[in-house]
Design a protein around this motif. Structure first.
Motif, PDB file in Angstrom:
ATOM      1  N   LEU A   1     -41.843 -28.525 -24.777  1.00 56.62           N
ATOM      2  CA  LEU A   1     -40.721 -28.604 -23.840  1.00 56.62           C
ATOM      3  C   LEU A   1     -39.393 -28.720 -24.579  1.00 56.62           C
ATOM      4  O   LEU A   1     -38.386 -28.134 -24.168  1.00 56.62           O
ATOM      5  N   ASP A   2     -39.373 -29.464 -25.670  1.00 56.48           N
ATOM      6  CA  ASP A   2     -38.142 -29.609 -26.448  1.00 56.48           C
ATOM      7  C   ASP A   2     -37.739 -28.274 -27.061  1.00 56.48           C
ATOM      8  O   ASP A   2     -36.553 -27.898 -27.038  1.00 56.48           O
ATOM      9  N   LYS A   3     -38.696 -27.533 -27.597  1.00 53.76           N
ATOM     10  CA  LYS A   3     -38.385 -26.230 -28.202  1.00 53.76           C
ATOM     11  C   LYS A   3     -37.924 -25.233 -27.129  1.00 53.76           C
ATOM     12  O   LYS A   3     -37.085 -24.361 -27.396  1.00 53.76           O
ATOM     13  N   PHE A   4     -38.461 -25.353 -25.930  1.00 53.31           N
ATOM     14  CA  PHE A   4     -37.979 -24.515 -24.834  1.00 53.31           C
ATOM     15  C   PHE A   4     -36.509 -24.824 -24.544  1.00 53.31           C
ATOM     16  O   PHE A   4     -35.704 -23.922 -24.284  1.00 53.31           O
ATOM     17  N   GLY A   5     -36.149 -26.102 -24.609  1.00 53.68           N
ATOM     18  CA  GLY A   5     -34.749 -26.480 -24.435  1.00 53.68           C
ATOM     19  C   GLY A   5     -33.857 -25.853 -25.494  1.00 53.68           C
ATOM     20  O   GLY A   5     -32.730 -25.422 -25.207  1.00 53.68           O
ATOM     21  N   VAL A   6     -34.344 -25.790 -26.732  1.00 54.47           N
ATOM     22  CA  VAL A   6     -33.587 -25.153 -27.813  1.00 54.47           C
ATOM     23  C   VAL A   6     -33.426 -23.657 -27.533  1.00 54.47           C
ATOM     24  O   VAL A   6     -32.355 -23.070 -27.759  1.00 54.47           O
ATOM     25  N   PHE A   7     -34.487 -23.036 -27.044  1.00 52.16           N
ATOM     26  CA  PHE A   7     -34.426 -21.608 -26.703  1.00 52.16           C
ATOM     27  C   PHE A   7     -33.352 -21.355 -25.640  1.00 52.16           C
ATOM     28  O   PHE A   7     -32.534 -20.427 -25.762  1.00 52.16           O
ATOM     29  N   ILE A   8     -33.329 -22.189 -24.602  1.00 53.23           N
ATOM     30  CA  ILE A   8     -32.324 -22.016 -23.544  1.00 53.23           C
ATOM     31  C   ILE A   8     -30.914 -22.193 -24.098  1.00 53.23           C
ATOM     32  O   ILE A   8     -30.028 -21.355 -23.875  1.00 53.23           O
ATOM     33  N   SER A   9     -30.683 -23.281 -24.840  1.00 55.25           N
ATOM     34  CA  SER A   9     -29.321 -23.560 -25.318  1.00 55.25           C
ATOM     35  C   SER A   9     -28.843 -22.516 -26.320  1.00 55.25           C
ATOM     36  O   SER A   9     -27.647 -22.203 -26.379  1.00 55.25           O
ATOM     37  N   THR A  10     -29.754 -21.937 -27.093  1.00 54.47           N
ATOM     38  CA  THR A  10     -29.366 -20.981 -28.125  1.00 54.47           C
ATOM     39  C   THR A  10     -29.216 -19.559 -27.589  1.00 54.47           C
ATOM     40  O   THR A  10     -28.273 -18.845 -27.945  1.00 54.47           O
ATOM     41  N   TYR A  11     -30.133 -19.152 -26.719  1.00 57.18           N
ATOM     42  CA  TYR A  11     -30.200 -17.743 -26.335  1.00 57.18           C
ATOM     43  C   TYR A  11     -29.828 -17.450 -24.880  1.00 57.18           C
ATOM     44  O   TYR A  11     -29.453 -16.322 -24.564  1.00 57.18           O
TER      45      TYR A  11
ATOM     46  N   ASP B   1     -43.103 -16.601 -16.547  1.00 58.55           N
ATOM     47  CA  ASP B   1     -43.745 -17.657 -17.337  1.00 58.55           C
ATOM     48  C   ASP B   1     -45.251 -17.438 -17.315  1.00 58.55           C
ATOM     49  O   ASP B   1     -45.903 -17.622 -16.282  1.00 58.55           O
ATOM     50  N   ILE B   2     -45.803 -17.021 -18.439  1.00 56.85           N
ATOM     51  CA  ILE B   2     -47.233 -16.716 -18.535  1.00 56.85           C
ATOM     52  C   ILE B   2     -48.004 -17.986 -18.883  1.00 56.85           C
ATOM     53  O   ILE B   2     -47.678 -18.684 -19.833  1.00 56.85           O
ATOM     54  N   GLY B   3     -49.044 -18.269 -18.102  1.00 59.59           N
ATOM     55  CA  GLY B   3     -49.798 -19.509 -18.275  1.00 59.59           C
ATOM     56  C   GLY B   3     -49.030 -20.683 -17.727  1.00 59.59           C
ATOM     57  O   GLY B   3     -48.903 -21.723 -18.374  1.00 59.59           O
ATOM     58  N   SER B   4     -48.517 -20.555 -16.507  1.00 61.56           N
ATOM     59  CA  SER B   4     -47.559 -21.513 -15.959  1.00 61.56           C
ATOM     60  C   SER B   4     -48.181 -22.746 -15.326  1.00 61.56           C
ATOM     61  O   SER B   4     -47.464 -23.690 -14.991  1.00 61.56           O
ATOM     62  N   CYS B   5     -49.487 -22.760 -15.138  1.00 68.19           N
ATOM     63  CA  CYS B   5     -50.122 -23.881 -14.434  1.00 68.19           C
ATOM     64  C   CYS B   5     -49.779 -25.206 -15.120  1.00 68.19           C
ATOM     65  O   CYS B   5     -49.928 -25.348 -16.336  1.00 68.19           O
ATOM     66  N   ASP B   6     -49.313 -26.154 -14.327  1.00 70.50           N
ATOM     67  CA  ASP B   6     -48.880 -27.451 -14.848  1.00 70.50           C
ATOM     68  C   ASP B   6     -50.092 -28.366 -14.979  1.00 70.50           C
ATOM     69  O   ASP B   6     -50.536 -28.987 -14.021  1.00 70.50           O
ATOM     70  N   ILE B   7     -50.652 -28.438 -16.194  1.00 63.66           N
ATOM     71  CA  ILE B   7     -51.826 -29.286 -16.427  1.00 63.66           C
ATOM     72  C   ILE B   7     -51.449 -30.597 -17.097  1.00 63.66           C
ATOM     73  O   ILE B   7     -52.304 -31.444 -17.326  1.00 63.66           O
ATOM     74  N   GLY B   8     -50.152 -30.786 -17.399  1.00 65.00           N
ATOM     75  CA  GLY B   8     -49.748 -32.002 -18.087  1.00 65.00           C
ATOM     76  C   GLY B   8     -48.860 -32.907 -17.270  1.00 65.00           C
ATOM     77  O   GLY B   8     -48.465 -33.975 -17.729  1.00 65.00           O
ATOM     78  N   GLY B   9     -48.521 -32.496 -16.041  1.00 66.86           N
ATOM     79  CA  GLY B   9     -47.670 -33.324 -15.209  1.00 66.86           C
ATOM     80  C   GLY B   9     -48.415 -34.541 -14.689  1.00 66.86           C
ATOM     81  O   GLY B   9     -49.643 -34.541 -14.586  1.00 66.86           O
ATOM     82  N   ASP B  10     -47.670 -35.587 -14.352  1.00 64.48           N
ATOM     83  CA  ASP B  10     -48.297 -36.819 -13.879  1.00 64.48           C
ATOM     84  C   ASP B  10     -47.968 -37.132 -12.420  1.00 64.48           C
ATOM     85  O   ASP B  10     -48.162 -38.244 -11.955  1.00 64.48           O
ATOM     86  N   GLY B  11     -47.477 -36.122 -11.688  1.00 66.13           N
ATOM     87  CA  GLY B  11     -47.114 -36.334 -10.294  1.00 66.13           C
ATOM     88  C   GLY B  11     -45.650 -36.689 -10.121  1.00 66.13           C
ATOM     89  O   GLY B  11     -45.015 -36.288  -9.154  1.00 66.13           O
ATOM     90  N   GLU B  12     -45.098 -37.465 -11.047  1.00 68.78           N
ATOM     91  CA  GLU B  12     -43.687 -37.830 -10.992  1.00 68.78           C
ATOM     92  C   GLU B  12     -42.856 -36.996 -11.970  1.00 68.78           C
ATOM     93  O   GLU B  12     -41.701 -36.699 -11.718  1.00 68.78           O
TER      94      GLU B  12
ATOM     95  N   ASN C   1     -43.489 -28.395 -16.996  1.00 72.61           N
ATOM     96  CA  ASN C   1     -43.400 -26.945 -16.952  1.00 72.61           C
ATOM     97  C   ASN C   1     -41.942 -26.513 -17.080  1.00 72.61           C
ATOM     98  O   ASN C   1     -41.045 -27.337 -17.227  1.00 72.61           O
ATOM     99  N   HIS C   2     -41.705 -25.206 -16.998  1.00 67.67           N
ATOM    100  CA  HIS C   2     -40.377 -24.641 -17.251  1.00 67.67           C
ATOM    101  C   HIS C   2     -39.541 -24.434 -15.991  1.00 67.67           C
ATOM    102  O   HIS C   2     -38.375 -24.041 -16.086  1.00 67.67           O
ATOM    103  N   ARG C   3     -40.098 -24.636 -14.828  1.00 61.13           N
ATOM    104  CA  ARG C   3     -39.445 -24.200 -13.598  1.00 61.13           C
ATOM    105  C   ARG C   3     -38.076 -24.850 -13.363  1.00 61.13           C
ATOM    106  O   ARG C   3     -37.089 -24.152 -13.089  1.00 61.13           O
ATOM    107  N   ALA C   4     -37.993 -26.178 -13.422  1.00 58.64           N
ATOM    108  CA  ALA C   4     -36.781 -26.883 -13.014  1.00 58.64           C
ATOM    109  C   ALA C   4     -35.542 -26.443 -13.791  1.00 58.64           C
ATOM    110  O   ALA C   4     -34.509 -26.119 -13.179  1.00 58.64           O
ATOM    111  N   PRO C   5     -35.563 -26.410 -15.128  1.00 61.37           N
ATOM    112  CA  PRO C   5     -34.343 -25.987 -15.834  1.00 61.37           C
ATOM    113  C   PRO C   5     -33.966 -24.534 -15.564  1.00 61.37           C
ATOM    114  O   PRO C   5     -32.775 -24.188 -15.579  1.00 61.37           O
TER     115      PRO C   5
END
Length: 271
Positions: free
Chosen positions: A6-16, A29-40, A44-48
């Motif tokens: 997620l941090d590297k995705f943030g770098v991608f957005i800010s740079t490019y 977004d390929i392979g977008s299923c959110d398997i790491g969220g905790d409900g709160e 994933n990449h959707r919100a930003p």
């Protein structure tokens, strides 16, 4: 999705992408299923993406949280047109793809000319199957996949130190761009992608092989009996167990002491 990705995705957005805030980019977004969220907290990449005014489409091979489109084929997205997306994300997927070169070729197909692809995959870490775990990527791996698909490598890096909390993956990242080619060269690349699709569609699955009952003439066969896969998976595990029983912890301790002594001498040697 883990913190480092997620941090590297943030770098991608800010740079490019940041300079295109408010411009209606189409992002797949390929392979977008959110398997790491905790409900709160989403993982994933959707919100930003939505926050920047861009269009988000989450793709996966099974339905689940954060999935907008379920595709029938892992390596050919018949549901998506050629040259239809400005950006394609593929994070923490390529290690699970049995044929990653086909997946990156499909990314190249759906990208618009000048479009960007952002890839992340681990270079380290334990086995984690979703449903398979096939690869780890070293410094040239993602670049090689991109170039084979006709993409230009803009940036490529492998994390070489554990700078994130509880991070063992040491991510490989790559930013790739689809070049604007003259018609004859673009035709050649499309032909290569088409051949890649044909190879994916011709894949023999384990279920296909189990269904084979054809009896070939004995003269055409290698002189081996048909083996059961379980036998192939057992011999090396048994060997590991045998070697573990012979393991001498005192000898290992002596090896550690010797290496530490060499390192200490090197550090204290006058410059």
């Amino acid at each position: 999705m883990h913190e480092s990705a997620l941090d590297k995705f943030g770098v991608f957005i800010s740079t490019y992408l940041e300079r295109y805030h408010g411009i209606p980019l189409s992002i797949l977004d390929i392979g977008s299923c959110d398997i790491g969220g905790d409900g709160e907290r989403a993982s994933n990449h959707r919100a930003p993406i939505i926050a920047h005014g861009w269009k988000y489409l989450g793709l996966d091979i099974e339905n689940g949280p954060n999935v907008d489109l379920v595709v029938k084929n892992s390596y050919h997205y018949a549901e998506i047109d050629d040259c239809s997306h400005d950006v394609v994300l593929c994070s923490q997927v390529l290690e699970h793809a049995r044929y990653p070169w086909l997946l990156v070729s499909e990314i190249a197909r759906v990208l618009k000319p000048n479009g960007l692809a952002f890839l992340i995959a681990p270079s380290s870490g334990h086995v984690h199957r979703y449903p398979e775990d096939c690869y780890r990527y070293y410094p040239d791996g993602l670049s090689a996949l991109g170039e084979a698909a006709g993409l230009v490598v803009i940036d490529s890096h492998v994390q070489n130190r554990p700078v994130y909390r509880n991070n063992i993956w040491l991510d490989a990242t790559a930013v790739l761009q689809k070049p604007v080619l003259p018609p004859e060269l673009e035709g050649r690349m499309q032909a290569r992608r088409h051949l890649a699709r044909l190879s994916a569609e011709a894949e023999l699955t384990p279920k296909d092989l189990e269904a084979v009952n054809f009896v070939a003439p004995a003269s055409t066969l290698a002189p081996f009996e048909r083996l059961e896969p379980s036998l192939l998976r057992g011999a090396f595990a048994q060997r590991d167990e045998e070697l573990a029983k012979r393991f001498d912890p005192l000898r290992r301790l002596e090896d550690v002491r010797r290496h530490f002594s060499k390192a200490l001498k090197a550090l204290t040697r006058p410059l």
